[in-house]
Motif scaffolding. Structure first.
Motif, PDB file in Angstrom:
ATOM      1  N   GLU A   1      13.995 -58.636  10.841  1.00 49.33           N
ATOM      2  CA  GLU A   1      13.576 -59.233  12.099  1.00 49.33           C
ATOM      3  C   GLU A   1      12.160 -58.794  12.454  1.00 49.33           C
ATOM      4  O   GLU A   1      11.750 -57.675  12.155  1.00 49.33           O
ATOM      5  CB  GLU A   1      14.551 -58.804  13.199  1.00 49.33           C
ATOM      6  N   ARG A   2      11.417 -59.678  13.114  1.00 53.55           N
ATOM      7  CA  ARG A   2      10.082 -59.338  13.594  1.00 53.55           C
ATOM      8  C   ARG A   2      10.198 -58.199  14.593  1.00 53.55           C
ATOM      9  O   ARG A   2      11.039 -58.207  15.480  1.00 53.55           O
ATOM     10  CB  ARG A   2       9.451 -60.566  14.267  1.00 53.55           C
ATOM     11  N   HIS A   3       9.316 -57.219  14.461  1.00 53.60           N
ATOM     12  CA  HIS A   3       9.308 -56.076  15.382  1.00 53.60           C
ATOM     13  C   HIS A   3       8.621 -56.500  16.680  1.00 53.60           C
ATOM     14  O   HIS A   3       7.481 -56.975  16.656  1.00 53.60           O
ATOM     15  CB  HIS A   3       8.576 -54.900  14.740  1.00 53.60           C
TER      16      HIS A   3
ATOM     17  N   ASP B   1      11.354 -54.799  22.276  1.00 52.39           N
ATOM     18  CA  ASP B   1      12.621 -54.670  21.550  1.00 52.39           C
ATOM     19  C   ASP B   1      13.679 -54.083  22.479  1.00 52.39           C
ATOM     20  O   ASP B   1      13.430 -53.100  23.173  1.00 52.39           O
ATOM     21  CB  ASP B   1      12.468 -53.764  20.316  1.00 52.39           C
TER      22      ASP B   1
ATOM     23  N   GLU C   1       4.777 -56.870  16.107  1.00 49.78           N
ATOM     24  CA  GLU C   1       4.296 -57.144  14.762  1.00 49.78           C
ATOM     25  C   GLU C   1       3.614 -58.510  14.826  1.00 49.78           C
ATOM     26  O   GLU C   1       4.205 -59.487  15.305  1.00 49.78           O
ATOM     27  CB  GLU C   1       5.477 -57.176  13.798  1.00 49.78           C
TER      28      GLU C   1
END
Length: 131
Positions: free
Chosen positions: A9-11, A16, A42
């Motif tokens: 998964e994209r950070h 988050d 990211e």
């Protein structure tokens, strides 16, 4: 079977674990700057590099043979960025207009014509679901 961490998964940095609508703070900025790291996310460019490298590792793996069908399973942002990059979109930052439905299977095409029709991004209000 090959498990490839390059499709993680994209950070989303400081976002988050926050409410889903907060991700919509990032997507409009992606459209204008694929290298931005607002909220310590990211960047789209970093996801392109990471997923492109993962594709290369799969193709070079001793498990991969010509003619194999490869299934990539990941989260929406990662898959949408990968498909926009693979399709050669002029602005990969528009990836959020090519949303995946939950559980949707889609061929990874290599031309912009391989993408579904774009759906402009709408920013949800707090408490609403972000598409």
């Amino acid at each position: 079977m090959l498990i490839e961490d390059g499709f993680m998964e994209r950070h989303f940095g400081r976002l988050d674990g926050d409410k889903l609508f907060t991700y919509s703070y990032v997507w409009p900025v992606d459209y204008f700057d694929v290298t931005h790291k607002a909220f310590d996310v990211e960047s789209v460019a970093e996801v392109c590099t990471r997923t492109g490298d993962a594709i290369q590792r799969i193709e070079n793996s001793f498990l991969h043979r010509d003619g194999d069908i490869v299934v990539i399973v990941s989260h929406a942002d990662t898959l949408q960025i990968l498909q926009a990059y693979a399709a050669g979109l002029e602005n990969v930052g528009t990836f959020s207009q090519y949303r995946f439905g939950n559980g949707e299977v889609r061929k990874l095409g290599q031309t912009p014509e391989s993408l579904p029709p774009p759906v402009p991004l709408t920013v949800p209000k707090p408490g609403e679901y972000a598409p």
